[in-house]
Design a protein around this motif. Sequence first.
Motif, mmCIF file in Angstrom:
data_model
loop_
_atom_site.group_PDB
_atom_site.id
_atom_site.type_symbol
_atom_site.label_atom_id
_atom_site.label_comp_id
_atom_site.label_asym_id
_atom_site.label_seq_id
_atom_site.Cartn_x
_atom_site.Cartn_y
_atom_site.Cartn_z
ATOM 1 N N VAL A 382 0.844 -1.204 0.000
ATOM 2 C CA VAL A 382 0.000 0.000 0.000
ATOM 3 C C VAL A 382 0.874 1.247 0.000
ATOM 4 O O VAL A 382 0.620 2.214 -0.723
ATOM 5 N N TRP A 399 -1.635 11.009 0.505
ATOM 6 C CA TRP A 399 -2.800 10.560 1.247
ATOM 7 C C TRP A 399 -3.856 11.647 1.208
ATOM 8 O O TRP A 399 -3.552 12.831 1.167
ATOM 9 N N ALA A 408 -4.899 2.913 7.271
ATOM 10 C CA ALA A 408 -4.072 1.908 6.601
ATOM 11 C C ALA A 408 -3.285 1.085 7.616
ATOM 12 O O ALA A 408 -3.147 -0.135 7.475
#
Length: 701
Positions: A382, A399, A408
């Motif tokens: 990620v 982000w 996350a």
Amino acid sequence: MPTLAMLVPEKLLTHLNAALRRLLTASDVLCDPNVYKELEPMMRRLLLAEVMGTHAVIAIGGSQGAGKTTILNRLYGFNVDGTDSQWLVPNEGRGETSPVLIEEESGCTHPEGIIRKLDKKDDRKEYEIKDEASGQEKFRSALSQLEPGQLLPILKVPRQFFHGSRQGWLLLPGYETMNRKNRIWQSLMRQGLVAATACVIVTDQARMASEAETAIVRDMLKSDLDGAHVCIVVTKTESLHGKPEDQEALRRRASEIFGVEENRVICTGTTDEDYVAEWLPQLKNLVRQVAASGAGNRKKQIRQLADILKIDLPDTLSGIREKARIFSHEKQSKTSGPNATVLQCLEEFNNASTDLREKYIRRIQQVLEAHRAEAWKHLDPVLKEKEGIGNAIKNFFVWADERAEEQALEEAWQAPGPVLEEYADILGGLTREALGAPEKTAVPAPGANALLGFRLGYLASNSEDAKVIEWKKPTESDTKNLEILFGKADGEPDKALQRSVSLLPALTLEFARLASLKPEIVGVSALDLKPIPDDIRMQEIQKATTALNDTLGHGKVLGKTVIGLFATEGLLALGAAGGVVASAVAVGPLAYYALQGVHRTDAQRRSQAFQALQTVRDEYRSHFLAHFDDIIGKARAVLLTALRERYELDIGLMECDRLEKALADVRALRSELLEAFNQSGDTFDLFNEPSETDKLRCEPS
């Protein structure tokens, strides 16, 4: 599996500090005021170490009268003629003799003074840490004179320079050559310097012209601030207002004297408001840079704390240990008969719990490290997606907001599965070994609808006519002894009572495992672990007992023994408010805390995310360790009460036991901390970003 060092081993100081308070309480029996005098300075130092280890703090230091408090008042807009400035008052002579934690707090509009102190509860006569609100006069007095019980003055201030929680300043006493008279507070001052993430040194032209004064600062920079991020503030330079060349010359001279880059030197003065308007924005900007610059010298920080634990703490304890030895010898020399039986039982319990705790810690570390490694496998892809090839600055993530980062991390931590289920498996593994479960029988992990006996590993399959799995311990004799001891059966225990008592630590963990699968029996809801009414709890206990009786029969069975001893009477205190059930740790706030960079060494989000997972792992480790100590401690307290009532234990022997146990706890926790610090001392690459070894271990192939 090898385990990584704790990112912030100072977290474990919470347990050691609590143990020292128990020792101080137990030492009251010695009737020696010197014990308090010997322990208090060490407790003050270790509390400061705990605070500094869990806060991101900039130290502000220098010699007395250099202008440290004046600079702080200006940074926060506390004008000289305003009431807010009266919390920290400048002093040209000897001022502070205690470090002051100045902590920024959201929602704070004016300074609020607190004195963290050692306080004894009136009802239980136990020492505890208490934060006491303080007025300005009392607060100022606390800074200049260390009062008995005073541990740390704290000033809450409006948010100005820091974005995260647990961030601020440590205003230090003036730096002096250490001698016998100032050793206590100079030791605190030096400890604060080393533990700070960065430092602002305040001086003035007169002090810069004095070889003695500059030697003091150079010594401070070399011995305590080597490798740390430092900036120099030169005060009382109003005469240089409007003279940029003279200011530059002074900055250059300060840079040469103290070995600091010229761009980290600021000239200031507070009597000319126009001049203040010129330098104050520069200083604020420099402070923000320093605040984000790093974690200080971690090698020196770890080494300093290790020295306290290896040298200073044993020195402090040696006198107390000798006094305790003499006291115990006097009491135990008269011991015989029932009292001897009690002492033997307590010794068996202590030995069994110590052995169990060592195994517990190893397995907790192994399981949590494996969980963290799996979480990193989910998080790393990620993060790599977010880096993006076209990012203007490599390794910064894109982000939507900070909450997305936290989410996350939460999802990554949850991806390997529920930690509490892994924890129940750890307990099961320990109790299977300690209580003699058949080696070939694995403890199952079926769903909540399965039979309770099967979920616990007491049945071979999930059916009411399944074969009962007999664990070797407790024997019928052990069960009978424990029932008699805790008042659930009549008669006298047999000669194997000590052996029966040695099973109690493992039985306590088995009850904790049972309660984790059926929390209602200890008074909390399975949905949210919140308390349920007593009448419902008793119904759940009856259901669990009936379920086990129906499927296991009425013979010698571990599960029935555990419920019979712990869940109804006898050891009922263990189930109060569900404390026997380990709760989950809130990952979100921990992730936010880690991402704010409490011990941040660079701006790379990937490195911070790796550290954030370590932070969560370490928090669970500390949490589970506290849980073990809490429930085993409660079991021991109930055991001592039962022994005292049955054998009319001499009060002096009870006091001996309490004192010896407190000393043993401090020694054990000291050893664990030293091991954690030693591990950290060998793995400093973790404070930057994952080492190549760690990457190979953690990243997916």
